[in-house]
Enzyme design. Structure first.
Site, PDB file in Angstrom:
ATOM      1  N   CYS A 120      -2.484  -3.938  14.531  1.00 29.20           N
ATOM      2  CA  CYS A 120      -2.076  -3.473  13.203  1.00 29.20           C
ATOM      3  C   CYS A 120      -2.438  -4.503  12.121  1.00 29.20           C
ATOM      4  CB  CYS A 120      -0.563  -3.237  13.219  1.00 29.20           C
ATOM      5  SG  CYS A 120       0.143  -2.979  11.583  1.00 29.20           S
TER       6      CYS A 120
ATOM      7  N   CYS B 187      -1.964   1.226   8.078  1.00 27.67           N
ATOM      8  CA  CYS B 187      -1.202   0.373   7.187  1.00 27.67           C
ATOM      9  C   CYS B 187      -1.757  -1.048   7.167  1.00 27.67           C
ATOM     10  CB  CYS B 187       0.268   0.393   7.553  1.00 27.67           C
ATOM     11  SG  CYS B 187       0.675  -0.403   9.089  1.00 27.67           S
TER      12      CYS B 187
ATOM     13  N   CYS C  65       3.052   8.160   1.867  1.00 21.05           N
ATOM     14  CA  CYS C  65       3.326   7.197   2.935  1.00 21.05           C
ATOM     15  C   CYS C  65       3.611   5.862   2.244  1.00 21.05           C
ATOM     16  CB  CYS C  65       2.111   7.097   3.857  1.00 21.05           C
ATOM     17  SG  CYS C  65       2.277   5.799   5.089  1.00 21.05           S
TER      18      CYS C  65
ATOM     19  N   GLU D  59       0.820  -1.210   0.000  1.00 18.42           N
ATOM     20  CA  GLU D  59       0.000   0.000   0.000  1.00 18.42           C
ATOM     21  C   GLU D  59       0.856   1.263   0.000  1.00 18.42           C
ATOM     22  OE1 GLU D  59      -3.420  -2.068   2.798  1.00 18.42           O
ATOM     23  OE2 GLU D  59      -2.369  -0.289   3.505  1.00 18.42           O
TER      24      GLU D  59
ATOM     25  N   CYS E   6       4.706  -7.935   7.877  1.00 26.05           N
ATOM     26  CA  CYS E   6       5.631  -7.523   8.941  1.00 26.05           C
ATOM     27  C   CYS E   6       5.737  -8.656   9.951  1.00 26.05           C
ATOM     28  CB  CYS E   6       5.107  -6.258   9.618  1.00 26.05           C
ATOM     29  SG  CYS E   6       6.192  -5.634  10.926  1.00 26.05           S
TER      30      CYS E   6
ATOM     31  N   CYS F 102       2.371  -6.615  15.970  1.00 26.65           N
ATOM     32  CA  CYS F 102       1.582  -5.773  16.885  1.00 26.65           C
ATOM     33  C   CYS F 102       0.113  -6.132  16.657  1.00 26.65           C
ATOM     34  CB  CYS F 102       1.825  -4.293  16.596  1.00 26.65           C
ATOM     35  SG  CYS F 102       3.578  -3.843  16.613  1.00 26.65           S
TER      36      CYS F 102
END
Ligand code: SAH
Ligand code: SF4
Length: 370
Positions: A126, A349, A112, A99, A119, A123
């Site tokens: 997220c 995100c 951004c 993105e 990832c 977390c």
């Protein structure tokens, strides 16, 4: 994206100017050709070799056959209802999607961008963390996102002014590619993005922060960017849950690295705090945060949580946000409440990719879709 027939293609955005010069020298071209090509890539933002009219036709043909200019395809776009934020889901050459978000502020035109597909940090709040890690991006794939946004602004007669590394992924777990991309973007003879107009957000990878401090100090080739730390909790017990890397680099270790960074660079550090109702919005957390930041060159960005599918948390009520900020004010800690841009377009995100996957490729109907 321009395709090459060669088995091991050369991605032009992966190369810095010396590497590009070496490549063309190997092909028997004079040195100035590399500079000409560099300008097509980074000043004119061209992706079509045929348009590079000051290069000989033979060279253009060879470039088209043996090299690739990364140009990820837009597979989905969402616009916020106020028209100031747009999020593109971009497909890479291997089919993975990432993105980018384009944000229009009064004076800034901000991109951004993502640094990894997925990832590994996990977390829980997220959307990118919820999908897990898939792969690192090449430096050229990071560059290509910035240039994608720059072309989009340029088509509207505007100029990209700022870049934030706050999209998918943890930049300091792909630091070589990230630093190489930033060097390419800030090149004085190319794209000329101001170093101070770049913000890198990290979850707190301590060796990466130390490396950033070293990079900033280099006398002629220093890379002076703004560092943002995703803190979200000011006690180890809570941060272990919200930001699992805290078990490896706890708060004491992280703050030691931040103090080192400030001391070496003289630059202020930003701390990001996604406010989650009943989780990290208490006066006790605010107190612990203030205690960490007193006397430090720091700024706090408070972001009411953007709810995601895989996490039950919600943003706090305005009165609870006020209780939190009152503590910061009492201790003279500077802060900003960032109403997250484009909540209505799932701008946190990883959320567009998550939506897109859930909807079988397209985005959900109730979003304002272009
Ligand atoms: N991995 C890096 C950069 C990408 S995330 C990092 O974590 O810093 C960019 C920012 O968005 C981080 O501060 C992250 O904590 C925040 N964020 C992620 N999901 C969010 C959500 N659902 N609501 C609010 N902020 C979120
Ligand atoms: Fe990764 Fe940042 Fe999301 Fe945490 S907030 S999972 S570090 S992208």
């Amino acid at each position: 994206m321009t395709r090459a027939n060669d088995r091991s293609p050369i991605y032009l955005y992966d190369l810095n100017l010396p590497a590009l010069t070496a490549l063309l020298a190997k092909w028997g071209e004079p040195t100035y050709r590399a500079r000409q090509l560099w300008e097509w890539l980074y000043i004119h933002l061209t992706t079509d070799f045929d348009a590079m009219t000051n290069l000989p036709r033979t060279l253009r043909t060879r470039l088209a056959a043996e090299t690739i200019i990364d140009r990820p395809q837009i597979v989905d776009t969402l616009r916020s209802t106020d028209g100031e934020t747009r999020k593109d889901l971009l497909q890479l050459s291997d089919g993975e999607t990432i993105e980018v978000v384009l944000m229009r502020y009064t004076r800034r035109r901000t991109a951004c961008i993502s640094t990894q597909v997925g990832c590994s940090i996990g977390c829980p709040f997220c959307a990118t963390g919820q999908m897990g890690f898939r792969r690192n991006l090449r430096s050229g794939e990071i560059v290509a996102q910035v240039l994608h946004c720059a072309r989009e602004w340029r088509a509207q007669g505007e100029r990209l002014s700022n870049v934030v590394l706050m999209g998918m992924g943890e930049p300091l777990l792909n630091s070589e590619a990230v630093f190489a991309a930033l060097r390419r973007m800030t090149d004085e003879n190319g794209f000329r993005l101001g170093q101070r107009r770049i913000t890198l957000s990290t979850v707190g990878i301590v060796p990466g922060i130390v490396r950033l401090a070293e990079l900033a100090e280099q006398p002629h080739s220093g890379l002076q960017i703004t560092l943002a730390i995703s803190l979200h909790a000011a006690t180890d017990a809570l941060r272990n849950r919200l930001v699992p890397i805290n078990r490896r680099y706890n708060l004491d270790t992280l703050f030691q690295a931040c103090h080192h960074y400030i001391q070496r660079t003289g630059r202020r550090v930003s701390f990001e705090w996604a406010l989650i109702a009943g989780v990290n919005d208490s006066a006790i957390q605010a107190q612990a945060l203030a205690a960490r930041l007193v006397g430090m060159q720091a700024h706090v960005n408070l972001i009411p949580l953007n709810p995601t599918d895989g996490y039950a948390g919600r943003p706090p009520a305005p009165a609870d946000i006020e209780t939190f900020t009152a503590v910061l004010e009492r201790h003279h800690i500077p802060y900003t409440i960032r109403l997250r841009r484009g909540v209505d377009i799932q701008a946190s995100c990883g959320q567009l990719r998550q939506r897109s996957a859930a909807a079988g490729g397209g985005s959900s109907k109730n979003l304002s879709k272009s």
